[in-house]
Design an enzyme around this catalytic site. Structure first.
Site, PDB file in Angstrom:
ATOM      1  N   TYR A  63       0.873  -1.177   0.000  1.00 15.28           N
ATOM      2  CA  TYR A  63       0.000   0.000   0.000  1.00 15.28           C
ATOM      3  C   TYR A  63       0.912   1.230   0.000  1.00 15.28           C
ATOM      4  O   TYR A  63       1.593   1.507   0.979  1.00 15.28           O
ATOM      5  CB  TYR A  63      -0.921   0.022   1.226  1.00 15.28           C
ATOM      6  CG  TYR A  63      -1.909  -1.131   1.291  1.00 15.28           C
ATOM      7  CD1 TYR A  63      -2.258  -1.847   0.147  1.00 15.28           C
ATOM      8  CD2 TYR A  63      -2.505  -1.499   2.489  1.00 15.28           C
ATOM      9  CE1 TYR A  63      -3.167  -2.896   0.215  1.00 15.28           C
ATOM     10  CE2 TYR A  63      -3.415  -2.542   2.561  1.00 15.28           C
ATOM     11  CZ  TYR A  63      -3.730  -3.243   1.413  1.00 15.28           C
ATOM     12  OH  TYR A  63      -4.627  -4.279   1.490  1.00 15.28           O
ATOM     13  N   LEU A 215     -17.407  -3.027   2.968  1.00 13.61           N
ATOM     14  CA  LEU A 215     -18.373  -1.958   2.653  1.00 13.61           C
ATOM     15  C   LEU A 215     -18.492  -1.758   1.149  1.00 13.61           C
ATOM     16  O   LEU A 215     -19.005  -0.754   0.695  1.00 13.61           O
ATOM     17  CB  LEU A 215     -17.927  -0.645   3.323  1.00 13.61           C
ATOM     18  CG  LEU A 215     -17.859  -0.686   4.848  1.00 13.61           C
ATOM     19  CD1 LEU A 215     -17.268   0.604   5.401  1.00 13.61           C
ATOM     20  CD2 LEU A 215     -19.249  -0.925   5.438  1.00 13.61           C
ATOM     21  N   GLY A 216     -17.968  -2.708   0.390  1.00 14.65           N
ATOM     22  CA  GLY A 216     -18.050  -2.608  -1.073  1.00 14.65           C
ATOM     23  C   GLY A 216     -16.754  -2.143  -1.712  1.00 14.65           C
ATOM     24  O   GLY A 216     -16.641  -2.112  -2.937  1.00 14.65           O
ATOM     25  N   PRO A 220     -18.406   1.882  -2.756  1.00 14.39           N
ATOM     26  CA  PRO A 220     -19.130   1.565  -1.520  1.00 14.39           C
ATOM     27  C   PRO A 220     -20.578   1.120  -1.776  1.00 14.39           C
ATOM     28  O   PRO A 220     -21.229   1.567  -2.728  1.00 14.39           O
ATOM     29  CB  PRO A 220     -19.047   2.857  -0.721  1.00 14.39           C
ATOM     30  CG  PRO A 220     -17.764   3.507  -1.187  1.00 14.39           C
ATOM     31  CD  PRO A 220     -17.650   3.139  -2.656  1.00 14.39           C
ATOM     32  N   LEU A 221     -21.042   0.188  -0.945  1.00 15.77           N
ATOM     33  CA  LEU A 221     -22.348  -0.453  -1.107  1.00 15.77           C
ATOM     34  C   LEU A 221     -23.468   0.558  -1.275  1.00 15.77           C
ATOM     35  O   LEU A 221     -23.529   1.555  -0.549  1.00 15.77           O
ATOM     36  CB  LEU A 221     -22.666  -1.275   0.150  1.00 15.77           C
ATOM     37  CG  LEU A 221     -21.830  -2.520   0.398  1.00 15.77           C
ATOM     38  CD1 LEU A 221     -22.039  -3.007   1.835  1.00 15.77           C
ATOM     39  CD2 LEU A 221     -22.203  -3.610  -0.600  1.00 15.77           C
TER      40      LEU A 221
HETATM   41  N1  LIG Z   1      -6.481  -9.091   0.642  1.00 18.33           N
HETATM   42  C1  LIG Z   1      -6.809  -8.266  -0.317  1.00 18.33           C
HETATM   43  O1  LIG Z   1      -6.641  -8.559  -1.508  1.00 18.33           O
HETATM   44  C2  LIG Z   1      -7.421  -6.947   0.022  1.00 18.33           C
HETATM   45  C3  LIG Z   1      -7.997  -6.162  -0.996  1.00 18.33           C
HETATM   46  C4  LIG Z   1      -8.579  -4.966  -0.647  1.00 18.33           C
HETATM   47  C5  LIG Z   1      -8.587  -4.540   0.679  1.00 18.33           C
HETATM   48  N2  LIG Z   1      -8.001  -5.309   1.654  1.00 18.33           N
HETATM   49  C6  LIG Z   1      -8.046  -4.912   3.087  1.00 18.33           C
HETATM   50  O2  LIG Z   1      -9.401  -4.785   3.456  1.00 18.33           O
HETATM   51  C7  LIG Z   1      -9.620  -3.513   4.084  1.00 18.33           C
HETATM   52  C8  LIG Z   1     -11.037  -3.059   3.801  1.00 18.33           C
HETATM   53  O3  LIG Z   1     -11.230  -2.882   2.424  1.00 18.33           O
HETATM   54  P1  LIG Z   1     -11.363  -1.452   1.729  1.00 18.33           P
HETATM   55  O4  LIG Z   1     -10.880  -0.383   2.637  1.00 18.33           O
HETATM   56  O5  LIG Z   1     -10.766  -1.562   0.397  1.00 18.33           O
HETATM   57  O6  LIG Z   1     -12.895  -1.342   1.461  1.00 18.33           O
HETATM   58  P2  LIG Z   1     -14.185  -1.127   2.400  1.00 18.33           P
HETATM   59  O7  LIG Z   1     -13.816  -1.221   3.843  1.00 18.33           O
HETATM   60  O8  LIG Z   1     -15.238  -1.997   1.865  1.00 18.33           O
HETATM   61  O9  LIG Z   1     -14.619   0.346   2.016  1.00 18.33           O
HETATM   62  C9  LIG Z   1     -13.790   1.429   1.991  1.00 18.33           C
HETATM   63  C10 LIG Z   1     -14.495   2.523   1.199  1.00 18.33           C
HETATM   64  O10 LIG Z   1     -15.701   2.876   1.863  1.00 18.33           O
HETATM   65  C11 LIG Z   1     -15.655   4.245   2.254  1.00 18.33           C
HETATM   66  N3  LIG Z   1     -16.231   4.304   3.608  1.00 18.33           N
HETATM   67  C12 LIG Z   1     -15.756   3.745   4.733  1.00 18.33           C
HETATM   68  N4  LIG Z   1     -16.591   3.983   5.776  1.00 18.33           N
HETATM   69  C13 LIG Z   1     -17.605   4.697   5.283  1.00 18.33           C
HETATM   70  C14 LIG Z   1     -18.771   5.258   5.868  1.00 18.33           C
HETATM   71  N5  LIG Z   1     -19.048   5.089   7.159  1.00 18.33           N
HETATM   72  N6  LIG Z   1     -19.629   5.956   5.059  1.00 18.33           N
HETATM   73  C15 LIG Z   1     -19.354   6.120   3.740  1.00 18.33           C
HETATM   74  N7  LIG Z   1     -18.256   5.614   3.124  1.00 18.33           N
HETATM   75  C16 LIG Z   1     -17.394   4.914   3.895  1.00 18.33           C
HETATM   76  C17 LIG Z   1     -14.201   4.636   2.227  1.00 18.33           C
HETATM   77  O11 LIG Z   1     -14.053   6.013   1.921  1.00 18.33           O
HETATM   78  P3  LIG Z   1     -13.560   7.084   3.031  1.00 18.33           P
HETATM   79  O12 LIG Z   1     -12.073   6.948   3.116  1.00 18.33           O
HETATM   80  O13 LIG Z   1     -14.005   8.374   2.453  1.00 18.33           O
HETATM   81  O14 LIG Z   1     -14.251   6.748   4.310  1.00 18.33           O
HETATM   82  C18 LIG Z   1     -13.677   3.769   1.086  1.00 18.33           C
HETATM   83  O15 LIG Z   1     -13.954   4.374  -0.152  1.00 18.33           O
HETATM   84  C19 LIG Z   1      -8.548  -2.623   3.463  1.00 18.33           C
HETATM   85  O16 LIG Z   1      -8.328  -1.480   4.243  1.00 18.33           O
HETATM   86  C20 LIG Z   1      -7.383  -3.575   3.378  1.00 18.33           C
HETATM   87  O17 LIG Z   1      -6.715  -3.604   4.631  1.00 18.33           O
HETATM   88  C21 LIG Z   1      -7.449  -6.514   1.336  1.00 18.33           C
END
Ligand SMILES: NC(=O)c1ccc[n+]([C@@H]2O[C@H](COP(=O)([O-])OP(=O)(O)OC[C@H]3O[C@@H](n4cnc5c(N)ncnc54)[C@H](OP(=O)(O)O)[C@@H]3O)[C@@H](O)[C@H]2O)c1
Length: 292
Positions: A63, A215-216, A220-221
């Site tokens: 990252y 959360l998508g 986002p969802l």
């Molecule tokens: N193993 C893998 O291949 C892999 C792949 C992807 C991710 N990951 C891990 O999984 C974790 C979670 O995934 P992710 O961060 O990609 O996706 P996520 O948790 O599904 O969603 C993050 C997205 O949602 C928004 N968001 C978060 N809280 C919100 C709220 N309360 N209201 C509105 N929007 C909101 C964030 O924007 P804002 O910043 O504006 O809040 C961001 O755009 C990552 O941080 C990473 O550590 C692993």
């Protein structure tokens, strides 16, 4: 402040973590590449997470690359004793930010060493091997060679526990034949439920399932059903989506990602949201016939 222990805990190897954690991917720059626009804001999110009781942070040295881990170190070191930092290896970034395979024994060792150096640790609690036959989702293929290399790093004491990411059940079985697997990190959320059967199988074996994109992710969802249920409960759609995951299976650990302290607090508050049975029945339809 929400008591995060209300959502329960889970055993990850020799560590006990709260089921409500935090994913740090959103702290790097756009496209998870380069520095964030607001570094002080990223540091504030991490500190707010730990102050709120988060004891499980998911990250990777790819990252940024390096950026997110360096921010974690600046924000949180010396780390609280109860903080478990989980990383992932097996990929690297191209010069323009592409995601590329990096799973030779030398690349895996280098990736663990990069994580240790940038986080300021002597050993990683948990390292997920991110499988890359298809970058976007699990695809079959033997993982014997990189698993064997990672097991060697575990024997060398650089890695305490091993997890797998972006994997099929066949690959998990193959990996478990080489070393103990404490967690599986695949894409899963209220609208994307391909791993339903896998989650239940892992629960029987005491293995954590850590959904990424809870959360998508990058989109986002958005679901009318989710919004309607949330409105009825007086909570936000994101809180309901996270609470749905918590009730789905006791081996699910949450790592929602955000770059905003406000969203972080909103998400953590899902830890004490008990969904009534009729809400769960409605929400269950989002990932099946009803596209929401
Ligand atoms: N193993 C893998 O291949 C892999 C792949 C992807 C991710 N990951 C891990 O999984 C974790 C979670 O995934 P992710 O961060 O990609 O996706 P996520 O948790 O599904 O969603 C993050 C997205 O949602 C928004 N968001 C978060 N809280 C919100 C709220 N309360 N209201 C509105 N929007 C909101 C964030 O924007 P804002 O910043 O504006 O809040 C961001 O755009 C990552 O941080 C990473 O550590 C692993």
């Amino acid at each position: 402040m929400t008591d995060l222990s209300k959502a329960g805990t889970f055993q990850l190897g020799d560590r006990t973590v709260k089921r409500m954690g935090y994913g740090a991917m959103q702290l790097a720059g756009p496209g998870v590449f380069g520095p964030p626009k607001d570094r002080a804001g990223a540091i504030a999110v991490l500190r707010a997470a730990v102050e709120a009781g988060v004891d499980h942070i998911d990250t990777s040295d790819f990252y940024g690359p390096h950026v997110t881990n360096q921010i974690i170190r600046e924000a949180l070191a010396p780390y609280p004793d109860d903080l478990t930092i989980v990383t992932k290896i097996g990929a690297k970034r191209g010069p323009e930010g592409s995601w590329e395979l990096a799973n030779s024994p030398a690349e895996l060792r280098g990736a663990v060493e990069d994580n240790l150096r940038n986080l300021g640790l002597d050993a990683m609690d948990v390292v997920n091997l991110r499988i890359m036959f298809d970058v976007h989702g699990p695809a079959e293929g033997s993982i014997e060679a990189p698993m064997t290399a990672l097991a060697e790093l575990q024997r060398a004491g650089l890695v305490k526990h091993i997890g797998l990411s972006n994997v099929t059940p066949t690959q998990i079985a193959e990996g478990r034949g080489i070393a103990d697997i404490v967690c599986v990190q695949n894409q899963y959320n209220i609208a994307h439920r391909s791993d339903d059967a896998l989650i239940d199988d892992l629960a029987k074996d005491g293995i954590a399932y850590v959904p990424f994109f809870p959360l998508g992710g990058f989109s986002p969802l958005q679901s009318e059903t989710l919004s309607a249920v949330a409105a009825k409960l007086g909570r936000t759609p994101m809180q309901v989506a996270l609470a749905w995951l918590l009730q789905r299976s006791p081996n699910i650990l949450l790592i929602p990602g955000t770059s905003s302290v406000e969203h972080l607090r909103e998400n953590l508050a899902a830890a004490d949201l008990a969904l009534p049975a009729e809400a769960i029945a409605e929400l269950d339809r989002i990932g099946t016939a009803d596209a929401g």
